[in-house]
Design a protein around this motif. Structure first.
Motif, PDB file in Angstrom:
ATOM      1  N   MET A   1       0.854  -1.204   0.000  1.00 27.99           N
ATOM      2  CA  MET A   1       0.000   0.000   0.000  1.00 27.99           C
ATOM      3  C   MET A   1       0.886   1.250   0.000  1.00 27.99           C
ATOM      4  SD  MET A   1      -2.784   1.052   2.772  1.00 27.99           S
ATOM      5  CE  MET A   1      -3.178  -0.686   2.953  1.00 27.99           C
ATOM      6  N   ARG A   6      -1.606   5.331   3.498  1.00 29.04           N
ATOM      7  CA  ARG A   6      -1.525   4.879   4.883  1.00 29.04           C
ATOM      8  C   ARG A   6      -1.572   6.052   5.839  1.00 29.04           C
ATOM      9  NH1 ARG A   6       2.997   0.791   6.738  1.00 29.04           N
ATOM     10  NH2 ARG A   6       3.267  -0.482   4.893  1.00 29.04           N
ATOM     11  N   HIS A   7      -0.828   7.077   5.475  1.00 26.55           N
ATOM     12  CA  HIS A   7      -0.759   8.226   6.378  1.00 26.55           C
ATOM     13  C   HIS A   7      -2.094   8.929   6.468  1.00 26.55           C
ATOM     14  CE1 HIS A   7       3.912   8.535   6.245  1.00 26.55           C
ATOM     15  NE2 HIS A   7       3.453   7.420   6.776  1.00 26.55           N
ATOM     16  N   ARG A   9      -4.996   7.507   6.147  1.00 23.43           N
ATOM     17  CA  ARG A   9      -5.828   6.677   7.016  1.00 23.43           C
ATOM     18  C   ARG A   9      -5.482   6.882   8.485  1.00 23.43           C
ATOM     19  NH1 ARG A   9      -7.255   1.260   4.176  1.00 23.43           N
ATOM     20  NH2 ARG A   9      -7.279   1.953   2.019  1.00 23.43           N
ATOM     21  N   LEU A  10      -4.175   6.941   8.737  1.00 23.88           N
ATOM     22  CA  LEU A  10      -3.731   7.110  10.118  1.00 23.88           C
ATOM     23  C   LEU A  10      -4.238   8.430  10.687  1.00 23.88           C
ATOM     24  CD1 LEU A  10      -2.015   6.085  12.459  1.00 23.88           C
ATOM     25  CD2 LEU A  10      -0.079   7.289  11.473  1.00 23.88           C
ATOM     26  N   PHE A  13      -7.873   8.212  11.373  1.00 19.15           N
ATOM     27  CA  PHE A  13      -8.077   7.377  12.560  1.00 19.15           C
ATOM     28  C   PHE A  13      -7.834   8.184  13.836  1.00 19.15           C
ATOM     29  CE2 PHE A  13      -5.568   4.796  15.592  1.00 19.15           C
ATOM     30  CZ  PHE A  13      -6.545   3.935  16.015  1.00 19.15           C
ATOM     31  N   VAL A  14      -6.717   8.903  13.849  1.00 20.55           N
ATOM     32  CA  VAL A  14      -6.394   9.693  15.037  1.00 20.55           C
ATOM     33  C   VAL A  14      -7.421  10.796  15.241  1.00 20.55           C
ATOM     34  CG1 VAL A  14      -4.698  11.268  16.016  1.00 20.55           C
ATOM     35  CG2 VAL A  14      -3.937   9.165  14.938  1.00 20.55           C
ATOM     36  N   ALA A  16     -10.516  10.830  14.339  1.00 17.98           N
ATOM     37  CA  ALA A  16     -11.776  10.261  14.820  1.00 17.98           C
ATOM     38  C   ALA A  16     -11.716  10.042  16.326  1.00 17.98           C
ATOM     39  CB  ALA A  16     -12.061   8.945  14.110  1.00 17.98           C
ATOM     40  N   GLY A  17     -10.589   9.485  16.784  1.00 16.19           N
ATOM     41  CA  GLY A  17     -10.432   9.251  18.219  1.00 16.19           C
ATOM     42  C   GLY A  17     -10.473  10.553  19.000  1.00 16.19           C
ATOM     43  N   LEU A  18      -9.739  11.543  18.508  1.00 18.85           N
ATOM     44  CA  LEU A  18      -9.696  12.819  19.226  1.00 18.85           C
ATOM     45  C   LEU A  18     -11.062  13.497  19.198  1.00 18.85           C
ATOM     46  CD1 LEU A  18      -6.213  14.184  18.167  1.00 18.85           C
ATOM     47  CD2 LEU A  18      -6.886  13.030  20.279  1.00 18.85           C
ATOM     48  N   CYS A  20     -13.937  12.022  19.300  1.00 24.85           N
ATOM     49  CA  CYS A  20     -14.737  11.385  20.356  1.00 24.85           C
ATOM     50  C   CYS A  20     -14.430  12.039  21.702  1.00 24.85           C
ATOM     51  CB  CYS A  20     -14.428   9.896  20.451  1.00 24.85           C
ATOM     52  SG  CYS A  20     -15.074   8.946  19.098  1.00 24.85           S
ATOM     53  N   LEU A  21     -13.131  12.185  21.955  1.00 27.69           N
ATOM     54  CA  LEU A  21     -12.723  12.756  23.238  1.00 27.69           C
ATOM     55  C   LEU A  21     -13.213  14.196  23.353  1.00 27.69           C
ATOM     56  CD1 LEU A  21     -11.063  12.338  25.817  1.00 27.69           C
ATOM     57  CD2 LEU A  21      -9.119  13.300  24.618  1.00 27.69           C
TER      58      LEU A  21
ATOM     59  N   TYR C  39       0.377   3.284  12.380  1.00 27.28           N
ATOM     60  CA  TYR C  39      -0.560   2.693  11.442  1.00 27.28           C
ATOM     61  C   TYR C  39      -0.776   1.221  11.763  1.00 27.28           C
ATOM     62  CZ  TYR C  39      -2.657   1.264   7.057  1.00 27.28           C
ATOM     63  OH  TYR C  39      -3.509   0.750   6.120  1.00 27.28           O
ATOM     64  N   TYR C  43      -4.266   1.772  13.577  1.00 30.77           N
ATOM     65  CA  TYR C  43      -5.278   1.608  12.534  1.00 30.77           C
ATOM     66  C   TYR C  43      -5.594   0.155  12.281  1.00 30.77           C
ATOM     67  CZ  TYR C  43      -7.655   2.235   8.096  1.00 30.77           C
ATOM     68  OH  TYR C  43      -8.581   2.205   7.098  1.00 30.77           O
ATOM     69  N   LEU C  46      -7.908  -1.589  14.734  1.00 29.52           N
ATOM     70  CA  LEU C  46      -9.262  -1.060  14.905  1.00 29.52           C
ATOM     71  C   LEU C  46     -10.354  -2.084  14.615  1.00 29.52           C
ATOM     72  CD1 LEU C  46     -10.943   1.343  15.665  1.00 29.52           C
ATOM     73  CD2 LEU C  46     -10.873   2.118  13.312  1.00 29.52           C
ATOM     74  N   MET C 144      -1.454   5.158  20.541  1.00 29.00           N
ATOM     75  CA  MET C 144      -2.564   4.577  19.790  1.00 29.00           C
ATOM     76  C   MET C 144      -3.592   3.877  20.685  1.00 29.00           C
ATOM     77  SD  MET C 144      -2.412   5.419  16.737  1.00 29.00           S
ATOM     78  CE  MET C 144      -1.631   6.955  17.146  1.00 29.00           C
ATOM     79  N   PRO C 146      -4.835   4.765  23.602  1.00 30.82           N
ATOM     80  CA  PRO C 146      -5.899   5.688  24.010  1.00 30.82           C
ATOM     81  C   PRO C 146      -6.876   6.001  22.875  1.00 30.82           C
ATOM     82  CG  PRO C 146      -3.804   6.444  24.843  1.00 30.82           C
ATOM     83  CD  PRO C 146      -3.505   5.298  23.934  1.00 30.82           C
ATOM     84  N   ILE C 147      -6.329   6.202  21.676  1.00 29.52           N
ATOM     85  CA  ILE C 147      -7.206   6.508  20.540  1.00 29.52           C
ATOM     86  C   ILE C 147      -8.118   5.314  20.273  1.00 29.52           C
ATOM     87  CG2 ILE C 147      -7.251   7.092  18.093  1.00 29.52           C
ATOM     88  CD1 ILE C 147      -5.756   9.265  19.027  1.00 29.52           C
ATOM     89  N   LEU C 148      -7.530   4.136  20.277  1.00 28.29           N
ATOM     90  CA  LEU C 148      -8.328   2.926  20.057  1.00 28.29           C
ATOM     91  C   LEU C 148      -9.404   2.806  21.132  1.00 28.29           C
ATOM     92  CD1 LEU C 148      -5.699   0.234  19.083  1.00 28.29           C
ATOM     93  CD2 LEU C 148      -7.676   0.919  17.744  1.00 28.29           C
ATOM     94  N   LEU C 150     -10.834   5.204  22.848  1.00 34.94           N
ATOM     95  CA  LEU C 150     -11.896   6.188  22.627  1.00 34.94           C
ATOM     96  C   LEU C 150     -12.853   5.693  21.547  1.00 34.94           C
ATOM     97  CD1 LEU C 150      -9.734   9.404  22.765  1.00 34.94           C
ATOM     98  CD2 LEU C 150     -11.565   8.804  24.344  1.00 34.94           C
ATOM     99  N   LEU C 151     -12.277   5.168  20.464  1.00 32.62           N
ATOM    100  CA  LEU C 151     -13.129   4.663  19.390  1.00 32.62           C
ATOM    101  C   LEU C 151     -13.905   3.436  19.859  1.00 32.62           C
ATOM    102  CD1 LEU C 151     -10.741   5.172  16.383  1.00 32.62           C
ATOM    103  CD2 LEU C 151     -12.805   6.438  16.918  1.00 32.62           C
ATOM    104  N   ALA C 154     -16.785   4.586  21.835  1.00 32.38           N
ATOM    105  CA  ALA C 154     -17.840   5.096  20.965  1.00 32.38           C
ATOM    106  C   ALA C 154     -18.596   3.944  20.307  1.00 32.38           C
ATOM    107  CB  ALA C 154     -17.232   6.009  19.901  1.00 32.38           C
TER     108      ALA C 154
END
Lengths: 321, 261, 252
Positions: A1, A6-7, A9-10, A13-14, A16-18, A20-21, C39, C43, C46, C144, C146-148, C150-151, C154
Motif C-alpha cells: 500500500m 496509509r498516512h 488513514r492514520l 483514525f487519530v 476520529a479518536g480525538l 470522540c474525546l 498505522y 489503525y 481497529l 494509539m 488511548p485513541i483505540l 476512545l473509538l 464510541a
C-alpha cells in the motif's frame, strides 16, 4: 500500500479518536458550565443531605447551574456556592427559595430553586438566596400519628357519651327545650359532615398506601415527589382539621348534656334522630378503622418499616424506664 | 613494509600490493563472556585491497572478532583501529560515519523481512548518506543488484528468495554504500557447494571491482582457498598461525594440519 | 527475594524503560517509522477492537435489560452500560486485544530480528536500532491505545444504543443526555489517562521481550508468548492501580 494513503488513514483514525474525546469533553463541560458565562449565588442551609460539588442546580426542574463549593460556616449552617448560567438570570429573582432535594431514587442530590409569587428584582452576582428545609417524611408521619391518637380518644369519648345518653333516664327529662333540640340537631349534622370528611381523607391515604405497596411508581416517588408530599400533607391537614371539628362539636354536646340546659329530651326521643346519630358514630368508627388500617399498612411498607421499628423500640425503652 | 605480527609462527607474509596502507589494526584484544575466554591477546593487520581469511573452529571467537571490529561488541582489553580511528572511543556520530565505510555481511544475511529487496538496499543508503544521493538511489540499487546478478528480484520479499539469492542480496546491501573494508561472517555456511562457489567468486569479483579489503571469517576450506590472499588461524583465542593458503597447507603443525584434512 | 529471577527480570525491564526515556526524546527522531508503527498498531487493530467492543456493548445491554425491567429502571441502562464501558470495559478490552495482537507481534518481530541479526545489521547501517525499533513501537503503542480506546468506547456505546432500540425505543439525544447526565470529568479523564499506561506497558513489554530474545527460533516464540501473558497481566495490575489512584484523589 502506498505510504501516502496509509498516512491519510492514520490521520483520519487519530482525528476520529480525538473527535470522540473532544465531543465528550465539550458536552460534559457544557453540563458543568465550564465554558459558559456564569453568575455566582450563595445559599445557607442547615443540612445539605450529602450534596457534593458538581451537583446540579435546577429551576422548575431544568438544570440551570452547578454547585461549586460547599463549606461549613458553623455547626448549624452550611454555605453552598452555586454557579448559574447567565441565560437564566432574567428568570430568577432575588426572592427565589433554594432547597436541597434528590434526583430520582438513588440519584444525585440537587439544589432546587423555587420562584416565589411576589415581586422582587432580578438575581445578581453574589446574592444570597433564602432556603427552606424540605418536608421530611419523618415529620409527616409524626403528625399523622398524633392525629390518629386524637381520633381514637375522640371516638372513645363519643362512645361513652352515647352510653350515658342511652342509659340515663333523668337525662331524657332534661331534654325538653325545643331550641336546644334544634341546636343539637345542627351539631349532629356538623358531626356527620365531619366524619364524612374524615372518611374521605382516610380513603385518600388508603389509596396512596395501596399505590405505594403495589410499587406503582418507584419508591423514590414516595420519597421525593413533590406532588405526593403535597397530597400527603393535605390529607394530614384535613384529618387534623376534621378531628378538631369533631372535638369541638362533641365538646359542645358534652357541655349541653352536663349542664342539662335545654330539652335534649325531644331530640333523644326522636327515633330517626338517634338512628342518625348511631349511623354517624358508625361512620366515625369505620373511618377510624380505615385510618388505623392505613397506618398499619404504612408500618408494613418496606420503606417505612425501619422508621416504625425505631418508634416501637423507643416506646419500649420509654416503657422500660 | 609489512608489520611484524608478534605471535606469527608462519612463514613470511605474502606481499600485499607494494606500499599498501594498513586499513585495519587489531592490537592485542581480549574478550571473554563469563569464564569463557574467547579472545586472548589477538592481533591482526589488514592492508588495502587484501583478502584475509580468519580460520577457526566453531565457537573459537571468529564472529566475536568481527563484531568487535564493527563496534557491536567492545573488547575487554586491547584496541582496534579501523581506517586509523580507534573504534572503542568513537562517539555515535563518528562511529556511524566510520561504519559507512565498512560493509558487514552477516552469517544469517540479516535481510529485513518486512521490506522488499529494494527497500533493504535503500535502508543503508538513506541511513548513511541521507539526502545527498536522492536522485541516484534507483541507479545505485540497480547497480548493486547487477553486481550480484539478481536485478529481477528488486520487488520481492526476502522470504521469497532462495538461500543463495538472499546471500547475494545481503552482499548487494553491503556494497551499495561503497565500502573500504568488508567483513564477511561465514559467507558460505549453510549453502550448497555450488552456490557456495558462486559466492566465493563473487567475493573475488567484489575485491577486484571495489578495491576493497576484506576480512573473511570461515571454516569452509574451499572458501578459504578461493578467496584468501592470506590466512590467519585462530586457535585458543589467539593468532595461532599465519600465511598463505599454500603455506598453511604445507605446515606440519598438528593443529594447522587438522583443518586441511 | 530480591535476587529471584522475577525481580531480576523486573529490574531489567525498568532499565529498559529508563533507556527508552533517555534515548526516546533525543534526536534523531524516527518520524516516518513512528507513523508506520502507529498505522500498524493503531489503525490495523481497529477492526479487532471495534468488533469486540461492539459485541460487549450489545451483550451487556441485552443482559442487563431483564434485570432493569424488574426494577422498572430501564431508563438507567444507558448510564450503567455507558459507565461500565467508558470506565472499565473499553480500556480493558482494548488493552487486552492490543496486547494479544500487537504485543505478540512486536515480541515475535523484534525477537526474530534479534535472532537473525537484523538488529545488528541496522546498527552497522548507521541506525540506532533502539530508537528505530523500540522507541517508535513504545511511543506508537502509548499513543494509539488511548485513541483505540476512545473509538472502542464510541462503538460500544453505539452498540448499546442499538441494543436498547432492539427491544425498546430511545432517541440519540435522550441516550446521550442519559449518559452524559451521570458522567463527570473525574470519571472520564482517569479512564482515558490510564490507557496511556496500558499502551506503554504493551509496547514496553513486547519490545523488551523481543529485543532481548534468546538466540534460536524457540526464543522468538517464547518472546511473543511471554510478551502477551505479561502485558495482559500488567494491564489488570495497572487497572487496579488506576482505581486506587482515582479513589485516593476522590474521583470516584
Amino acid at each position: 500500500m502506498p505510504t501516502a494513503s496509509r498516512h491519510i488513514r492514520l490521520v483520519l483514525f487519530v482525528l476520529a479518536g480525538l473527535a470522540c474525546l473532544a465531543a465528550t469533553l465539550v458536552l460534559l463541560g457544557q453540563r458543568q458550565n465550564l465554558f459558559g458565562a456564569s453568575l455566582t449565588v450563595r445559599a445557607d442551609f442547615r443540612n445539605v443531605s450529602g450534596l457534593l460539588t458538581g451537583n446540579n442546580v435546577r429551576l422548575a426542574g431544568i438544570t440551570v447551574g452547578t454547585v461549586k463549593e460547599i463549606s461549613i460556616l458553623n455547626d448549624s449552617t452550611v454555605r453552598v456556592v452555586m454557579h448559574l448560567n447567565r441565560d437564566v438570570q432574567p428568570h430568577v429573582r432575588k426572592n427565589a427559595v433554594a432547597s436541597v432535594g434528590t434526583d430520582g431514587l438513588v440519584g444525585n442530590t440537587i439544589v432546587n430553586l423555587t420562584a416565589v409569587a411576589a415581586p422582587a428584582p432580578l438575581i445578581a452576582d453574589g446574592d444570597v438566596l433564602r432556603t427552606t428545609t424540605p418536608l421530611a417524611i419523618d415529620e409527616m408521619l409524626q403528625t399523622l400519628s398524633v392525629s390518629n391518637k386524637n381520633l381514637v380518644g375522640i371516638t372513645q369519648d363519643l362512645h361513652q357519651i352515647t352510653g350515658k345518653l342511652n342509659g340515663s333516664r333523668a337525662l331524657w327529662e332534661l331534654l325538653g327545650d325545643q331550641h336546644v333540640a334544634a341546636n343539637v340537631r345542627q351539631s349532629l349534622r356538623h358531626l356527620a359532615g365531619a366524619t364524612a370528611t374524615l372518611q374521605t381523607s382516610a380513603t385518600d391515604i388508603s389509596q396512596l398506601t395501596r399505590g405505594i405497596r403495589q410499587g406503582r411508581g418507584p419508591a423514590g416517588y414516595l420519597l421525593t415527589d413533590k406532588d405526593f408530599a403535597g397530597q400527603m400533607r393535605h390529607a394530614t391537614r384535613q384529618l387534623a382539621r376534621s378531628t378538631d371539628t369533631l372535638a369541638g362539636t362533641l365538646g359542645s354536646l358534652q357541655r349541653q348534656v352536663q349542664t342539662g340546659a335545654g330539652p335534649l329530651h325531644t331530640l333523644l326521643t326522636d327515633t330517626a334522630m338517634s338512628g342518625q346519630l348511631r349511623q354517624t358514630l358508625g361512620h366515625v368508627e369505620q373511618g377510624t378503622a380505615g385510618f388505623n388500617q392505613n397506618m398499619e399498612a404504612l408500618k408494613h411498607n418496606f420503606l417505612l418499616r425501619g422508621y416504625f421499628r425505631k418508634q416501637a423500640k423507643k416506646k419500649a425503652q420509654a416503657a422500660g424506664q | 613494509m609489512s608489520p611484524a605480527l608478534p605471535p606469527a609462527p608462519a612463514a613470511a607474509l605474502p606481499a600485499p600490493a607494494p606500499g599498501a596502507e594498513v586499513v585495519l589494526t587489531v592490537d592485542n584484544i581480549s574478550k571473554s563472556f563469563g569464564d569463557n575466554h574467547v579472545l586472548k591477546d589477538f592481533s591482526l593487520t589488514l592492508h588495502r585491497g587484501e583478502n584475509v581469511v580468519v580460520l577457526g573452529k566453531s565457537g573459537s571467537g571468529k564472529s566475536v572478532l568481527i563484531k568487535c571490529i564493527i563496534g557491536l561488541l567492545t573488547p575487554d582489553a586491547g584496541t582496534i583501529a579501523v581506517l586509523g580511528q580507534p573504534v572503542a572511543t568513537l562517539g555515535h556520530a563518528a562511529l556511524d560515519q566510520l561504519r559507512a565505510k565498512v560493509g558487514f555481511l552477516f552469517q544469517s544475511n540479516a535481510l529485513y523481512d518486512s521490506m522488499t529487496v529494494r527497500e533493504n538496499l535503500l535502508f543503508p543508503l538513506r541511513r548513511h548518506w541521507l539526502a545527498d544521493h536522492k536522485g541516484q538511489e534507483d541507479k545505485l540499487v540497480h547497480e548493486a543488484l547487477d553486481d550480484v546478478g539478481l536485478p529481477q528480484t528488486i520487488d520481492q520479499l526476502p522470504a521469497e528468495l532462495s538461500g543463495g539469492q538472499r546471500k547475494r542480496i545481503a552482499l548487494a546491501r553491503t556494497l551499495i554504500v561503497p565500502p573500504e573494508i568488508i567483513l564477511y561472517d561465514e559467507p558460505t555456511t549453510g549453502l550448497d557447494p555450488v552456490t557456495a562457489r558462486e559466492i566465493d567468486q563473487l567475493i573475488r569479483h567484489v575485491q577486484q571491482k571495489y578495491h576493497a579489503s576484506a576480512l573473511i571469517i570461515s571454516h569452509d576450506m574451499n572458501c578459504v582457498r578461493l578467496t584468501s590472499d592470506r590466512v590467519i588461524l585462530l586457535a585458543e583465542g589467539r593468532s595461532y598461525a599465519e600465511g598463505t593458503y599454500a603455506e598453511l597447507l604445507a605446515s606440519t603443525d598438528p593443529i594447522v594440519h587438522a583443518f586441511f584434512e | 527475594m530480591f535476587n529471584g529471577p522475577l525481580f531480576t527480570e523486573f529490574r531489567a525491564m525498568a532499565g529498559f524503560a529508563g533507556r527508552f526515556l533517555r534515548e526516546g526524546f533525543r534526536p534523531r527522531y524516527e518520524w516516518l517509522e513512528l507513523a508506520n508503527q502507529c498505522y500498524a498498531i493503531g489503525y490495523q487493530s481497529l477492526p479487532l477492537v471495534g468488533i469486540t467492543s461492539f459485541i460487549m456493548g450489545l451483550v451487556l445491554t441485552l443482559r442487563l435489560r431483564p434485570t432493569m425491567v424488574q426494577f422498572g429502571a430501564t431508563s438507567w441502562i444507558p448510564v450503567m452500560v455507558g459507565l461500565t464501558i467508558i470506565q472499565e470495559l473499553g480500556p480493558i478490552i482494548t488493552g487486552l486485544m492490543v496486547a494479544g495482537k500487537v504485543g505478540s507481534s512486536i515480541g515475535a518481530e523484534l525477537g526474530s530480528m534479534r535472532v537473525s541479526e537484523q538488529i545488528d545489521a541496522m546498527e552497522v547501517s548507521g541506525t540506532n536500532p533502539f530508537k528505530y525499533l523500540v522507541v517508535t513501537r513504545i511511543l506508537a503503542a502509548t499513543l494509539m491505545v488511548p485513541i483505540l480506546t476512545l473509538l472502542a468506547d464510541a462503538i460500544g456505546l453505539g452498540a448499546c444504543y442499538l441494543g436498547i432500540n432492539l427491544q425498546g425505543v430511545t432517541s440519540v439525544a435522550l441516550f446521550t443526555n442519559n449518559i452524559l447526565g451521570r458522567l463527570t470529568f473525574g470519571e472520564v479523564l482517569p479512564a482515558v489517562g490510564k490507557t496511556f499506561f496500558f499502551g506503554f506497558a504493551i509496547g514496553l513489554i513486547g519490545c523488551y521481550k523481543g529485543y532481548n530474545a534468546d538466540n534460536g527460533t524457540e526464543g522468538v516464540g517464547a518472546a511473543a508468548n511471554s510478551a502477551v501473558v505479561l502485558a495482559s497481566l500488567m494491564i489488570f495490575l495497572l487497572d487496579l492501580v488506576a482505581v486506587g489512584v482515582s479513589t485516593a484523589f476522590g474521583f470516584i
